[in-house]
Design a protein around this motif. Structure first.
Motif, mmCIF file in Angstrom:
data_model
loop_
_atom_site.group_PDB
_atom_site.id
_atom_site.type_symbol
_atom_site.label_atom_id
_atom_site.label_comp_id
_atom_site.label_asym_id
_atom_site.label_seq_id
_atom_site.Cartn_x
_atom_site.Cartn_y
_atom_site.Cartn_z
ATOM 1 N N VAL A 168 36.191 63.133 -3.128
ATOM 2 C CA VAL A 168 36.307 61.814 -2.499
ATOM 3 C C VAL A 168 35.855 61.898 -1.042
ATOM 4 N N SER A 169 36.288 62.934 -0.340
ATOM 5 C CA SER A 169 35.905 63.111 1.062
ATOM 6 C C SER A 169 34.406 63.331 1.214
ATOM 7 N N VAL A 170 33.841 64.157 0.340
ATOM 8 C CA VAL A 170 32.400 64.441 0.391
ATOM 9 C C VAL A 170 31.589 63.170 0.196
ATOM 10 N N PHE A 171 31.946 62.387 -0.801
ATOM 11 C CA PHE A 171 31.190 61.166 -1.093
ATOM 12 C C PHE A 171 31.371 60.131 0.012
ATOM 13 N N ALA A 172 32.547 60.067 0.598
ATOM 14 C CA ALA A 172 32.781 59.126 1.697
ATOM 15 C C ALA A 172 31.977 59.523 2.932
ATOM 16 N N LEU A 173 31.983 60.807 3.260
ATOM 17 C CA LEU A 173 31.262 61.274 4.445
ATOM 18 C C LEU A 173 29.753 61.119 4.293
#
Length: 268
Positions: free
Chosen positions: A161-166
């Motif tokens: 989730v963090s990777v895709f958001a960033l």
């Protein structure tokens, strides 16, 4: 009453932005928003860039059932990574993969700026594009697989989730800072986002990373993604004088990959 009406209008506008961003970045059947008069919303896509990290969050959450199934079945780590990549491609319609292939073909297949742009516009995939797609796909699948072995399921989902958001929250920086390399095309029609909306998207992506990964790991991954986007922007400016939709897609794919590399290293 006036305050409630204003708040309601703000929420409706925010939901409409998220719908437009989801339609642009994914193949999710969320439907294009309509204005109060019932007409299709005609706002420029640049107005929606603040919500790009939220689209990344949605993509990460939608991968959760796939990851749960793969880990529950005890699949090998590479198989888990491949299933995750397949699911992501289906959710996004291979939008960013197409951009990566076109950029690899254009930047690697010609010397003149106009010829590079011509190659990038061609729907056929050449050798450079094919090699780039294969290598990045294998690398991403193996990295997600490695993370699935190092992290528990919840931590794995939060990391993705963090990777895709960033990766999606930092991409609009290129739209703000660099000119469009051609006057036509999907990217140029999106127009240039404001500094405020771009900054809000960055703030949201950084906040998501800090909350889900922790301040130190989140900061490291954010800086890695930021450096990757900056490098892609620098190369694109040198190669074709600015950005295109393909360059933006490349920024998403490569920053995702770099973020996964950083997380795999941090996970030990």
């Amino acid at each position: 009453m006036a305050q409630a009406t204003k708040t309601n209008g703000f929420l409706k506008a925010a939901v409409a932005d998220l719908q437009m961003a989801s339609c642009f970045l994914t193949r999710l059947p969320v439907g294009w928003p309509k204005d109060p008069d019932g007409n299709w919303c005609q706002r420029p896509l640049a107005d929606t860039v603040w919500s790009y990290p939220l689209v990344g969050v949605l993509l990460g959450l939608l991968l959760a059932p796939v990851l749960w199934l793969a880990t529950s079945l005890g699949l090998p780590e590479l198989a888990t990574g491949i299933l995750a990549v397949i699911a992501l491609v289906l959710l996004t319609g291979a939008l960013h993969e197409d951009g990566l292939a076109d950029v690899a073909d254009g930047f690697g297949g010609a010397f003149e700026r106009e010829r590079k742009l011509e190659i990038m516009k061609d729907s056929l995939i050449g050798s450079y594009g094919a090699v780039a797609l294969v290598l990045i796909t294998i690398l991403k699948a193996s990295l997600i697989g490695a993370l699935s072995q190092k992290l528990d399921l919840q931590s794995l989902i939060l990391s993705l989730v963090s990777v895709f958001a960033l990766s999606r929250g930092t991409m609009p920086l290129l739209m703000l800072i660099l000119p469009y390399a051609r006057s036509s095309g999907l990217a140029s029609s999106a127009q240039t986002p404001t500094r405020q909306r771009t900054a809000l998207g960055l703030f949201l992506s950084l906040t998501i990373a800090f909350l889900l990964l922790g301040a130190s790991p989140g900061g490291v991954v954010f800086l890695c993604v930021l450096a990757t986007v900056a490098l892609i922007g620098f190369i694109a400016k040198k190669q074709i004088g600015g950005i295109t939709g393909d360059v933006l897609g490349t920024a998403v794919k490569l920053s995702e990959t770099v973020a996964l590399i950083a997380l795999t290293g941090l996970a030990g």
